[in-house]
Design an enzyme around this catalytic site. Structure first.
Site, PDB file in Angstrom:
ATOM      1  N   ARG A 131       0.843  -1.214   0.000  1.00  0.00           N
ATOM      2  CA  ARG A 131       0.000   0.000   0.000  1.00  0.00           C
ATOM      3  C   ARG A 131       0.873   1.258   0.000  1.00  0.00           C
ATOM      4  O   ARG A 131       0.446   2.322  -0.418  1.00  0.00           O
ATOM      5  CB  ARG A 131      -0.970   0.004   1.195  1.00  0.00           C
ATOM      6  CG  ARG A 131      -1.836   1.266   1.273  1.00  0.00           C
ATOM      7  CD  ARG A 131      -3.136   1.051   2.028  1.00  0.00           C
ATOM      8  NE  ARG A 131      -2.918   0.436   3.322  1.00  0.00           N
ATOM      9  CZ  ARG A 131      -2.536   1.092   4.435  1.00  0.00           C
ATOM     10  NH1 ARG A 131      -2.347   2.385   4.411  1.00  0.00           N
ATOM     11  NH2 ARG A 131      -2.356   0.441   5.567  1.00  0.00           N
ATOM     12  N   TYR A 143     -16.410  15.344 -16.489  1.00  0.00           N
ATOM     13  CA  TYR A 143     -16.795  13.936 -16.371  1.00  0.00           C
ATOM     14  C   TYR A 143     -17.791  13.762 -15.210  1.00  0.00           C
ATOM     15  O   TYR A 143     -17.596  14.320 -14.120  1.00  0.00           O
ATOM     16  CB  TYR A 143     -15.531  13.089 -16.167  1.00  0.00           C
ATOM     17  CG  TYR A 143     -15.832  11.690 -15.723  1.00  0.00           C
ATOM     18  CD1 TYR A 143     -16.619  10.849 -16.512  1.00  0.00           C
ATOM     19  CD2 TYR A 143     -15.376  11.205 -14.505  1.00  0.00           C
ATOM     20  CE1 TYR A 143     -16.930   9.562 -16.082  1.00  0.00           C
ATOM     21  CE2 TYR A 143     -15.676   9.919 -14.082  1.00  0.00           C
ATOM     22  CZ  TYR A 143     -16.457   9.109 -14.874  1.00  0.00           C
ATOM     23  OH  TYR A 143     -16.763   7.844 -14.446  1.00  0.00           O
ATOM     24  N   ASP A 189      -7.134  17.248 -15.876  1.00  0.00           N
ATOM     25  CA  ASP A 189      -7.448  15.877 -16.288  1.00  0.00           C
ATOM     26  C   ASP A 189      -7.080  15.756 -17.766  1.00  0.00           C
ATOM     27  O   ASP A 189      -7.696  16.378 -18.630  1.00  0.00           O
ATOM     28  CB  ASP A 189      -8.944  15.613 -16.058  1.00  0.00           C
ATOM     29  CG  ASP A 189      -9.350  14.177 -16.391  1.00  0.00           C
ATOM     30  OD1 ASP A 189      -8.711  13.565 -17.261  1.00  0.00           O
ATOM     31  OD2 ASP A 189     -10.325  13.683 -15.796  1.00  0.00           O
ATOM     32  N   LYS A 216      -8.426   4.369 -19.705  1.00  0.00           N
ATOM     33  CA  LYS A 216      -8.772   4.742 -21.080  1.00  0.00           C
ATOM     34  C   LYS A 216      -7.573   4.534 -22.009  1.00  0.00           C
ATOM     35  O   LYS A 216      -7.096   3.432 -22.140  1.00  0.00           O
ATOM     36  CB  LYS A 216      -9.296   6.176 -21.068  1.00  0.00           C
ATOM     37  CG  LYS A 216     -10.375   6.428 -19.986  1.00  0.00           C
ATOM     38  CD  LYS A 216     -11.607   5.648 -20.301  1.00  0.00           C
ATOM     39  CE  LYS A 216     -12.763   5.685 -19.331  1.00  0.00           C
ATOM     40  NZ  LYS A 216     -12.671   6.002 -17.967  1.00  0.00           N
TER      41      LYS A 216
HETATM   42  C1  LIG Z   1     -12.200  12.434 -18.396  1.00  0.00           C
HETATM   43  C2  LIG Z   1     -12.342  11.346 -17.375  1.00  0.00           C
HETATM   44  N1  LIG Z   1     -11.715  11.474 -16.200  1.00  0.00           N
HETATM   45  C3  LIG Z   1     -11.817  10.526 -15.240  1.00  0.00           C
HETATM   46  C4  LIG Z   1     -12.586   9.395 -15.425  1.00  0.00           C
HETATM   47  C5  LIG Z   1     -12.708   8.375 -14.317  1.00  0.00           C
HETATM   48  O1  LIG Z   1     -11.890   7.304 -14.534  1.00  0.00           O
HETATM   49  P1  LIG Z   1     -12.103   5.831 -13.927  1.00  0.00           P
HETATM   50  O2  LIG Z   1     -13.328   5.270 -14.536  1.00  0.00           O
HETATM   51  O3  LIG Z   1     -10.833   5.148 -14.287  1.00  0.00           O
HETATM   52  O4  LIG Z   1     -12.254   5.982 -12.452  1.00  0.00           O
HETATM   53  C6  LIG Z   1     -13.235   9.216 -16.651  1.00  0.00           C
HETATM   54  C7  LIG Z   1     -14.058   8.008 -16.884  1.00  0.00           C
HETATM   55  O5  LIG Z   1     -14.754   7.906 -17.871  1.00  0.00           O
HETATM   56  C8  LIG Z   1     -13.118  10.225 -17.644  1.00  0.00           C
HETATM   57  O6  LIG Z   1     -13.746  10.121 -18.837  1.00  0.00           O
END
Ligand SMILES: Cc1ncc(COP(=O)(O)O)c(C=O)c1O
Length: 379
Positions: free
Chosen positions: A46, A98, A170, A195
């Site tokens: 961890r 998101y 992000d 992704k």
């Molecule tokens: C732009 C963006 N940021 C963060 C996330 C969250 O990621 P996770 O599903 O890996 O937790 C997503 C998920 O679709 C996303 O599209």
């Protein structure tokens, strides 16, 4: 080093001990300590694990960052970063965001009396106008999910620096292959590595990268306390997926540009959102701050009935909540990625019942266009 070489050679991708062509899976929870009073690099998984540490170094190097921290998901990364805020602080975020990030704001930050303002991301002065005495952080997602809105990263980070605010970006949609927010002034980059970084729809993972030692220490300690670490098997798979990032992302972006053009000329589609299109509002900013447009696009049909007709008729894309895989993925933000957002909030943000998001994969572009064409004919 050119960026496609960098994807493979800017970090250690072989095992130093044996020469093995991939970093081994250190599938352990804990590490023997010869001397309980001495410091050793790995103690408990961890706190840190050699396989995970290799992934962290790899993604950090692609982002031109010094420190990487791998998380169990993108959302674990986002929440660990947002929880750097304290009760009474204020954060400014882009409007189009998101759905899971919006949920963290509504379900967690507001519970701890952390104030949040959402601004029109395309207007840099809107960010500045929203700054208050208790503002501590700005949060960018560009291109945004699902409307592909573009924030001028450099300009907004200048505003953040002048006001001593921490800037977060992000970078999931662009990946470090197309955009390096740290070079544009961002303090902390976040990825849903689920992704494009992994790219094969078989891992859920998150990454944080920063050049700021103090922030790295705070986020790392947040992770140790909250426990959202990446598992070893997933870290290893992510490292494998990363190696083909360049070829995957080049091909899917090429496809996306062709599909965006096809959709933009289709009489049944009133609007297409993709920065490659001349009509896209943030296109000029995108050209200045990124070396590509990415392969996620969204488009609008007139109503939900038409959306259902298209989903029923389409053959190739996976119909799923995700994006960034080698296969094309079609999704419906209204009930899927943004399903948890109140309808009025969706409407205000332009997420209509007619909006469809397409993450374009690496299939043959002509096949994908023919499939969309036959599906649109059923409407
Ligand atoms: C732009 C963006 N940021 C963060 C996330 C969250 O990621 P996770 O599903 O890996 O937790 C997503 C998920 O679709 C996303 O599209």
């Amino acid at each position: 080093m050119k960026k496609d070489t960098k994807v493979l050679h800017s970090y250690e991708m072989k095992d130093k001990l044996t020469g093995a062509a991939s970093i081994p899976k250190y599938q352990v929870s804990t590490f023997h300590q010869e001397n309980i009073l001495a410091n050793q690099e790995f103690v408990y998984s961890r706190f840190g694990n050699p396989t995970i540490s290799s992934v962290e170094k790899a993604v950090a190097s692609l982002e031109n960052g010094k420190y990487g921290i791998a998380f169990s998901s993108g959302v674990a990364a986002i929440s660990s970063v947002l929880l750097l805020l304290s009760s009474g602080d204020h954060i400014i975020m882009c409007n189009d965001i998101y759905g899971g990030t919006y949920a963290i704001v509504k379900d967690i930050l507001e519970k701890f009396s952390i104030e949040v303002s959402f601004v029109d991301e395309e207007d840099s002065s809107a960010w500045e106008k929203e700054i208050r005495e208790n503002t501590k952080m700005i949060y960018i997602e560009t291109p945004s999910n699902p409307l592909l809105k573009i924030t001028d990263i450099k300009r907004v980070c200048e505003i953040a620096k002048q006001n001593e605010l921490i800037s977060i970006c992000d970078n999931t949609f662009m990946t470090p292959y197309f955009q390096n927010p740290l070079d544009l002034g961002v303090d902390v980059v976040i990825h849903s590595a689920t992704k494009f970084l992994n790219g094969h729809s078989d891992v859920v993972a998150g990454l944080v990268v920063t050049n700021n030692r103090a922030l790295q220490e705070r986020i790392k300690s947040q992770q140790v306390n909250l426990g959202g670490i990446l598992g070893v098997e997933d870290g290893w798979l992510l490292m494998r997926g990363l190696k083909t990032l360049a070829v995957r992302i080049e091909k899917s972006e090429l496809n996306a540009k062709k599909i965006a053009k096809y959709l933009a000329n289709h009489p049944k589609i009133p609007k297409v959102h993709h920065p490659s299109l001349k009509s896209h509002i943030g296109r000029e900013v995108q050209l200045n701050q990124a070396s590509g447009f990415g392969s996620v696009l969204s488009f609008e049909l007139k109503n939900q009935e038409q959306v259902l007709q298209l989903f029923n008729a389409i053959n190739y894309p996976l119909v799923a909540v995700s994006l960034g895989g080698v296969e094309s993925i079609l999704s419906y933000p209204w009930s899927m990625s943004h399903g948890g957002m109140p309808s009025s909030e969706k409407q205000n943000r332009g997420i209509t019942k007619g909006l469809i998001r397409l993450s374009v994969g690496i299939e043959n572009a002509q096949d994908l266009i023919q499939d969309l064409d036959q599906a649109l004919k059923t409407i």
